[in-house]
Design a protein around this motif. Structure first.
Motif, mmCIF file in Angstrom:
data_model
loop_
_atom_site.group_PDB
_atom_site.id
_atom_site.type_symbol
_atom_site.label_atom_id
_atom_site.label_comp_id
_atom_site.label_asym_id
_atom_site.label_seq_id
_atom_site.Cartn_x
_atom_site.Cartn_y
_atom_site.Cartn_z
ATOM 1 N N ALA A 21 7.729 1.863 -17.560
ATOM 2 C CA ALA A 21 8.551 3.061 -17.402
ATOM 3 C C ALA A 21 8.158 3.817 -16.134
ATOM 4 C CB ALA A 21 8.410 3.964 -18.624
ATOM 5 N N ARG A 22 6.855 3.939 -15.888
ATOM 6 C CA ARG A 22 6.402 4.619 -14.674
ATOM 7 C C ARG A 22 6.756 3.806 -13.435
ATOM 8 N NH1 ARG A 22 2.403 8.778 -15.396
ATOM 9 N NH2 ARG A 22 1.795 8.445 -13.222
ATOM 10 N N SER A 23 6.604 2.491 -13.532
ATOM 11 C CA SER A 23 6.896 1.627 -12.388
ATOM 12 C C SER A 23 8.358 1.724 -11.978
ATOM 13 C CB SER A 23 6.549 0.178 -12.745
ATOM 14 O OG SER A 23 6.967 -0.712 -11.737
ATOM 15 N N ALA A 24 9.257 1.766 -12.950
ATOM 16 C CA ALA A 24 10.690 1.792 -12.640
ATOM 17 C C ALA A 24 11.069 3.019 -11.819
ATOM 18 C CB ALA A 24 11.502 1.758 -13.929
ATOM 19 N N LYS A 25 10.286 4.088 -11.953
ATOM 20 C CA LYS A 25 10.582 5.336 -11.244
ATOM 21 C C LYS A 25 9.815 5.471 -9.932
ATOM 22 C CE LYS A 25 11.408 7.763 -15.623
ATOM 23 N NZ LYS A 25 10.930 8.845 -16.518
ATOM 24 N N ALA A 26 8.969 4.499 -9.615
ATOM 25 C CA ALA A 26 8.148 4.597 -8.406
ATOM 26 C C ALA A 26 9.002 4.445 -7.161
ATOM 27 C CB ALA A 26 7.064 3.527 -8.423
ATOM 28 N N PRO A 39 11.880 -3.003 -14.329
ATOM 29 C CA PRO A 39 11.502 -2.248 -13.129
ATOM 30 C C PRO A 39 11.992 -2.910 -11.847
ATOM 31 C CG PRO A 39 9.636 -2.417 -14.614
ATOM 32 C CD PRO A 39 10.703 -3.321 -15.152
ATOM 33 N N ALA A 40 11.952 -4.233 -11.797
ATOM 34 C CA ALA A 40 12.409 -4.930 -10.583
ATOM 35 C C ALA A 40 13.876 -4.625 -10.321
ATOM 36 C CB ALA A 40 12.196 -6.432 -10.734
ATOM 37 N N ARG A 41 14.690 -4.690 -11.355
ATOM 38 C CA ARG A 41 16.109 -4.389 -11.174
ATOM 39 C C ARG A 41 16.314 -2.914 -10.797
ATOM 40 N NH1 ARG A 41 19.692 -8.281 -12.361
ATOM 41 N NH2 ARG A 41 18.993 -10.083 -13.599
ATOM 42 N N ALA A 42 15.500 -2.031 -11.357
ATOM 43 C CA ALA A 42 15.599 -0.612 -11.002
ATOM 44 C C ALA A 42 15.272 -0.408 -9.530
ATOM 45 C CB ALA A 42 14.669 0.218 -11.879
ATOM 46 N N HIS A 43 14.268 -1.121 -9.030
ATOM 47 C CA HIS A 43 13.882 -0.986 -7.627
ATOM 48 C C HIS A 43 14.974 -1.525 -6.697
ATOM 49 C CE1 HIS A 43 9.473 -1.127 -9.160
ATOM 50 N NE2 HIS A 43 10.005 0.077 -9.298
ATOM 51 N N LEU A 44 15.586 -2.640 -7.086
ATOM 52 C CA LEU A 44 16.686 -3.180 -6.276
ATOM 53 C C LEU A 44 17.873 -2.217 -6.267
ATOM 54 C CD1 LEU A 44 16.712 -6.971 -7.265
ATOM 55 C CD2 LEU A 44 15.743 -5.917 -5.207
ATOM 56 N N HIS A 45 18.180 -1.659 -7.424
ATOM 57 C CA HIS A 45 19.308 -0.717 -7.517
ATOM 58 C C HIS A 45 19.051 0.507 -6.638
ATOM 59 C CE1 HIS A 45 22.662 1.494 -9.249
ATOM 60 N NE2 HIS A 45 21.831 2.513 -9.433
ATOM 61 N N ALA A 46 17.843 1.045 -6.728
ATOM 62 C CA ALA A 46 17.519 2.243 -5.949
ATOM 63 C C ALA A 46 17.568 1.966 -4.452
ATOM 64 C CB ALA A 46 16.139 2.764 -6.336
ATOM 65 N N SER A 47 17.345 0.733 -4.069
ATOM 66 C CA SER A 47 17.353 0.358 -2.657
ATOM 67 C C SER A 47 18.714 -0.142 -2.192
ATOM 68 C CB SER A 47 16.298 -0.730 -2.401
ATOM 69 O OG SER A 47 15.011 -0.271 -2.761
ATOM 70 N N GLY A 48 19.707 -0.134 -3.081
ATOM 71 C CA GLY A 48 21.045 -0.572 -2.723
ATOM 72 C C GLY A 48 21.178 -2.068 -2.539
ATOM 73 N N LEU A 49 20.295 -2.844 -3.193
ATOM 74 C CA LEU A 49 20.273 -4.285 -2.972
ATOM 75 C C LEU A 49 20.739 -5.104 -4.167
ATOM 76 C CD1 LEU A 49 16.837 -4.718 -1.143
ATOM 77 C CD2 LEU A 49 19.117 -4.645 -0.111
ATOM 78 N N SER A 50 21.065 -4.478 -5.267
ATOM 79 C CA SER A 50 21.361 -5.231 -6.491
ATOM 80 C C SER A 50 22.404 -6.312 -6.270
ATOM 81 C CB SER A 50 21.817 -4.287 -7.598
ATOM 82 O OG SER A 50 20.774 -3.422 -7.979
ATOM 83 N N ALA A 51 23.468 -5.980 -5.544
ATOM 84 C CA ALA A 51 24.577 -6.921 -5.369
ATOM 85 C C ALA A 51 24.212 -8.091 -4.465
ATOM 86 C CB ALA A 51 25.793 -6.191 -4.806
ATOM 87 N N HIS A 74 0.827 -1.212 0.000
ATOM 88 C CA HIS A 74 0.000 0.000 0.000
ATOM 89 C C HIS A 74 0.861 1.262 0.000
ATOM 90 C CE1 HIS A 74 -4.058 -1.392 0.073
ATOM 91 N NE2 HIS A 74 -3.906 -2.122 1.160
ATOM 92 N N ALA A 75 1.894 1.285 0.841
ATOM 93 C CA ALA A 75 2.715 2.490 0.951
ATOM 94 C C ALA A 75 3.435 2.801 -0.343
ATOM 95 C CB ALA A 75 3.722 2.326 2.096
ATOM 96 N N THR A 76 3.793 1.761 -1.097
ATOM 97 C CA THR A 76 4.514 1.967 -2.347
ATOM 98 C C THR A 76 3.583 2.287 -3.501
ATOM 99 O OG1 THR A 76 6.351 0.536 -1.694
ATOM 100 C CG2 THR A 76 6.015 0.858 -4.051
ATOM 101 N N TRP A 77 2.526 1.504 -3.650
ATOM 102 C CA TRP A 77 1.733 1.568 -4.878
ATOM 103 C C TRP A 77 0.406 2.296 -4.745
ATOM 104 C CZ3 TRP A 77 4.652 0.775 -8.761
ATOM 105 C CH2 TRP A 77 5.735 -0.104 -8.665
ATOM 106 N N GLY A 78 0.013 2.666 -3.527
ATOM 107 C CA GLY A 78 -1.271 3.338 -3.363
ATOM 108 C C GLY A 78 -1.364 4.642 -4.133
ATOM 109 N N GLY A 79 -0.499 5.596 -3.809
ATOM 110 C CA GLY A 79 -0.525 6.883 -4.499
ATOM 111 C C GLY A 79 -0.067 6.795 -5.937
ATOM 112 N N TRP A 80 0.922 5.955 -6.206
ATOM 113 C CA TRP A 80 1.449 5.803 -7.568
ATOM 114 C C TRP A 80 0.355 5.358 -8.523
ATOM 115 C CZ3 TRP A 80 1.568 1.706 -10.938
ATOM 116 C CH2 TRP A 80 2.423 1.811 -12.047
ATOM 117 N N SER A 81 -0.484 4.448 -8.083
ATOM 118 C CA SER A 81 -1.522 3.901 -8.955
ATOM 119 C C SER A 81 -2.537 4.961 -9.347
ATOM 120 C CB SER A 81 -2.215 2.727 -8.266
ATOM 121 O OG SER A 81 -1.280 1.686 -8.039
ATOM 122 N N ARG A 82 -2.826 5.883 -8.444
ATOM 123 C CA ARG A 82 -3.726 6.973 -8.796
ATOM 124 C C ARG A 82 -3.150 7.764 -9.975
ATOM 125 N NH1 ARG A 82 -7.489 10.601 -6.750
ATOM 126 N NH2 ARG A 82 -7.654 9.532 -4.745
#
Length: 235
Positions: free
Chosen positions: A92-97, A129-141, A18-26
């Protein structure tokens, strides 16, 4: 069998749904509706989304669907819409969420890595988008395997992604545990022959997940305690 690998879902598991996708989905719905408020309401209804509350219903298709399945639900309301173009816009929108972690992820994954566990991610989101989210969170490695619904292994609840992950790690499926927030995750784990662990940071309630899970945790932050109980400790 004690797990040698942990395989995670993404949305609702690593990140609070909810915290991630609630506002984004609107924003997505309003953009696709092109300013037509009535059309936005129809799209929201089709997706099981409450525009006023900014929340999805527990039975929303969005919980575990692929981008293609979500696009297919929207397209009948968008006459002349192009499926591939809609999916591309969504990705494209998801990758930036901005992702909202379910728990502090850096310390948790440092702990898991110290236990010498192989770590994978399988999601019904698209891989980019999944890889973008991991990268943004510092988890890719931290992840030795990442697959989305478009990575060539199918999508949950089918077990293809999980079987491919186990094979990439050189492990039998029985040596892996799948952690997710939806019935799709748990059914995929069962079909693959893996331990099925449910978490409650998505939309599904404990009562609906528990009959299909070997273990139900409030969130992934409880994994270290469970691993300690399994004798999988840090050196």
């Amino acid at each position: 069998m004690r797990p040698a690998a942990l395989i995670f879902d993404k949305d609702g598991t690593l990140f609070d749904f909810h915290a991630t996708w609630g506002g984004w989905s609107r924003g997505l719905i309003e953009a696709e509706a092109g300013g037509d408020a009535a059309l936005a309401r129809r799209i929201a209804e089709a997706l099981g989304y409450d525009m006023a509350a900014g929340r999805f219903s527990p039975d929303s298709i969005v919980i575990a669907a692929t981008a293609g399945e979500i696009a297919d639900r929207m397209l009948p309301l968008l006459p002349g819409g192009d499926r591939a173009a809609l999916i591309a816009r969504m990705n494209a929108r998801s990758a930036k969420a901005p992702q909202v972690p379910a728990v502090p992820l850096g310390p948790l994954f440092a702990d898991l890595a110290a236990r010498r566990l192989a770590l994978g991610l399988v999601t019904n989101d698209s891989e980019a988008p999944a890889r973008a989210h991991l990268h943004a969170s510092g988890l890719s490695a931290r992840f030795g395997f990442v697959a989305g619904a478009d990575s060539g292994h199918g999508a949950k609840p089918a077990p293809g992604q999980l079987v491919a992950c186990a094979a990439a790690f050189g492990l039998a499926p029985a040596a892996c545990a799948m952690i997710g927030d939806s019935l799709h995750d748990l059914h995929a784990a069962r079909a693959a022959g893996m331990t099925a662990i449910a978490v409650l940071t998505g939309l599904a309630a404990r009562d609906s997940l528990a009959p299909h899970a070997d273990l139900v945790l409030d969130h992934i932050g409880a994994l270290p305690d469970w691993l300690d109980e399994q004798g999988i400790t840090k050196p």
